[in-house]
Design a protein around this motif. Sequence first.
Motif, PDB file in Angstrom:
ATOM      1  N   ASP A   1       0.832  -1.205   0.000  1.00 63.23           N
ATOM      2  CA  ASP A   1       0.000   0.000   0.000  1.00 63.23           C
ATOM      3  C   ASP A   1       0.870   1.261   0.000  1.00 63.23           C
ATOM      4  O   ASP A   1       0.503   2.279  -0.604  1.00 63.23           O
ATOM      5  CB  ASP A   1      -0.911   0.010   1.231  1.00 63.23           C
ATOM      6  N   ARG A   2       2.020   1.195   0.666  1.00 61.41           N
ATOM      7  CA  ARG A   2       2.918   2.350   0.686  1.00 61.41           C
ATOM      8  C   ARG A   2       3.683   2.485  -0.624  1.00 61.41           C
ATOM      9  O   ARG A   2       3.710   3.557  -1.232  1.00 61.41           O
ATOM     10  CB  ARG A   2       3.926   2.218   1.842  1.00 61.41           C
ATOM     11  N   VAL A   3       4.261   1.386  -1.093  1.00 65.00           N
ATOM     12  CA  VAL A   3       5.137   1.438  -2.265  1.00 65.00           C
ATOM     13  C   VAL A   3       4.373   1.740  -3.543  1.00 65.00           C
ATOM     14  O   VAL A   3       4.885   2.422  -4.437  1.00 65.00           O
ATOM     15  CB  VAL A   3       5.925   0.110  -2.395  1.00 65.00           C
ATOM     16  N   LYS A   4       3.137   1.285  -3.649  1.00 63.73           N
ATOM     17  CA  LYS A   4       2.382   1.476  -4.892  1.00 63.73           C
ATOM     18  C   LYS A   4       2.070   2.946  -5.153  1.00 63.73           C
ATOM     19  O   LYS A   4       1.713   3.323  -6.278  1.00 63.73           O
ATOM     20  CB  LYS A   4       1.090   0.662  -4.858  1.00 63.73           C
ATOM     21  N   GLN A   5       2.194   3.794  -4.128  1.00 60.53           N
ATOM     22  CA  GLN A   5       1.948   5.219  -4.295  1.00 60.53           C
ATOM     23  C   GLN A   5       3.130   5.939  -4.937  1.00 60.53           C
ATOM     24  O   GLN A   5       2.995   7.084  -5.384  1.00 60.53           O
ATOM     25  CB  GLN A   5       1.655   5.863  -2.923  1.00 60.53           C
ATOM     26  N   LEU A   6       4.284   5.282  -5.010  1.00 55.43           N
ATOM     27  CA  LEU A   6       5.490   5.915  -5.532  1.00 55.43           C
ATOM     28  C   LEU A   6       5.569   5.797  -7.049  1.00 55.43           C
ATOM     29  O   LEU A   6       5.004   4.864  -7.639  1.00 55.43           O
ATOM     30  CB  LEU A   6       6.728   5.238  -4.916  1.00 55.43           C
ATOM     31  N   PRO A   7       6.279   6.721  -7.723  1.00 49.26           N
ATOM     32  CA  PRO A   7       6.561   6.538  -9.153  1.00 49.26           C
ATOM     33  C   PRO A   7       7.351   5.258  -9.370  1.00 49.26           C
ATOM     34  O   PRO A   7       8.049   4.789  -8.456  1.00 49.26           O
ATOM     35  CB  PRO A   7       7.423   7.778  -9.486  1.00 49.26           C
TER      36      PRO A   7
ATOM     37  N   ASN B   1      10.124   4.369 -10.869  1.00 47.95           N
ATOM     38  CA  ASN B   1      11.560   4.362 -10.590  1.00 47.95           C
ATOM     39  C   ASN B   1      11.846   4.310  -9.099  1.00 47.95           C
ATOM     40  O   ASN B   1      12.787   3.657  -8.641  1.00 47.95           O
ATOM     41  CB  ASN B   1      12.244   5.587 -11.205  1.00 47.95           C
ATOM     42  N   ASP B   2      11.009   4.995  -8.313  1.00 52.70           N
ATOM     43  CA  ASP B   2      11.195   5.012  -6.860  1.00 52.70           C
ATOM     44  C   ASP B   2      10.743   3.705  -6.224  1.00 52.70           C
ATOM     45  O   ASP B   2      11.393   3.187  -5.314  1.00 52.70           O
ATOM     46  CB  ASP B   2      10.435   6.182  -6.237  1.00 52.70           C
ATOM     47  N   SER B   3       9.616   3.171  -6.701  1.00 53.93           N
ATOM     48  CA  SER B   3       9.122   1.923  -6.108  1.00 53.93           C
ATOM     49  C   SER B   3      10.042   0.748  -6.436  1.00 53.93           C
ATOM     50  O   SER B   3      10.253  -0.137  -5.619  1.00 53.93           O
ATOM     51  CB  SER B   3       7.700   1.624  -6.594  1.00 53.93           C
ATOM     52  N   ALA B   4      10.628   0.766  -7.635  1.00 53.29           N
ATOM     53  CA  ALA B   4      11.533  -0.318  -8.027  1.00 53.29           C
ATOM     54  C   ALA B   4      12.801  -0.316  -7.178  1.00 53.29           C
ATOM     55  O   ALA B   4      13.373  -1.376  -6.898  1.00 53.29           O
ATOM     56  CB  ALA B   4      11.904  -0.190  -9.499  1.00 53.29           C
ATOM     57  N   ASP B   5      13.242   0.860  -6.756  1.00 50.29           N
ATOM     58  CA  ASP B   5      14.484   0.990  -5.993  1.00 50.29           C
ATOM     59  C   ASP B   5      14.243   1.176  -4.503  1.00 50.29           C
ATOM     60  O   ASP B   5      15.176   1.483  -3.763  1.00 50.29           O
ATOM     61  CB  ASP B   5      15.297   2.185  -6.512  1.00 50.29           C
ATOM     62  N   ASP B   6      13.018   1.011  -4.063  1.00 53.64           N
ATOM     63  CA  ASP B   6      12.690   1.332  -2.674  1.00 53.64           C
ATOM     64  C   ASP B   6      13.489   0.485  -1.683  1.00 53.64           C
ATOM     65  O   ASP B   6      13.529  -0.736  -1.773  1.00 53.64           O
ATOM     66  CB  ASP B   6      11.193   1.107  -2.428  1.00 53.64           C
ATOM     67  N   ASN B   7      14.151   1.169  -0.760  1.00 55.42           N
ATOM     68  CA  ASN B   7      14.924   0.494   0.280  1.00 55.42           C
ATOM     69  C   ASN B   7      14.473   0.905   1.677  1.00 55.42           C
ATOM     70  O   ASN B   7      15.197   0.700   2.650  1.00 55.42           O
ATOM     71  CB  ASN B   7      16.416   0.831   0.127  1.00 55.42           C
ATOM     72  N   SER B   8      13.292   1.488   1.764  1.00 57.05           N
ATOM     73  CA  SER B   8      12.790   1.911   3.068  1.00 57.05           C
ATOM     74  C   SER B   8      12.487   0.693   3.935  1.00 57.05           C
ATOM     75  O   SER B   8      12.216  -0.397   3.416  1.00 57.05           O
ATOM     76  CB  SER B   8      11.518   2.743   2.897  1.00 57.05           C
ATOM     77  N   PRO B   9      12.528   0.878   5.252  1.00 53.04           N
ATOM     78  CA  PRO B   9      12.174  -0.236   6.149  1.00 53.04           C
ATOM     79  C   PRO B   9      10.770  -0.743   5.836  1.00 53.04           C
ATOM     80  O   PRO B   9       9.864   0.052   5.561  1.00 53.04           O
ATOM     81  CB  PRO B   9      12.237   0.409   7.537  1.00 53.04           C
TER      82      PRO B   9
END
Length: 275
Positions: free
Chosen positions: A247-253, A255-263
């Motif tokens: 639910d959090r990651v799908k809100q990102l563009p 390029n950002d969601s593919a590289d997401d490294n957030s906890p």
Amino acid sequence: MKSNSVEFQSYMIECASSLGQELEHPTGALLLPLVQLQNMADVNYRNLSTVDNTIRNHMNGLDIEMKVQSFQAEFKRWKDSLPIVCQQPNGMNLACEVASMHVYEMDLVNICAPKKRQTTNPCKHLTSSSFTSQIRLEVLFLGLKSAGQLAQNFLSIPISEYGSLSYIQWSSIIYAITIIYRLTVGIPQLRDWDIRVARRTIDFECVLDAFCSRFNSVSLCGRDLLENGDLFSMMGSIFENIKQTYDRVKQLPQNDSADDNSPVHATSFPPSTLE
């Protein structure tokens, strides 16, 4: 090493054939076709594996298409040769989808796939235009569809039968969810992959909702197992965590969601699940 692997596969087929001729249990008839299926999938997976082929040479679209067509023809011959008794069970349906998504994901999605030892990672340095082709994306799309079908097949199995599923079958749904998740948020080495198409193909939110509902009902029935750290009883909480992260990651563009490294939310569980 490769020779040892071939010898082991031959040994497994020999053992499965023997057990199939002298059945101790009805499910023994499934052993030989399942071993054959796994061997077929492994061979074709290696043929399409990007790790193998970016080291030796870069396959073009025609090479990939021919290899995929060869696998599809071999797979059809294998299915057509199955005895009627082997064609219907849930286990065989799951195994067929696992084999397909294993071949079609081409070592691009499965982060748990064993990698060959090498000094550099070829995927890391290749640009989108040099590495991808339309046929490669189409093959990956087939892998996404197989993963989605496996998830639906798993959801069609009554909860009462979950206790009889094997470790391999439980692993298959984890594999499928991993593939759907990564293809619906994007993967760094495939910038040409369009997550909008993936999300239209597989309604991942609906899939996660169904799994959360199903496994939460199981968890409520297995409080004593949960206290002993039983993974089966924690699946509801695990899928809830996956859903929160998605639910959090799908809100990102992309390029950002593919590289997401957030906890991720999966690093913790609500206190109520651990009391």
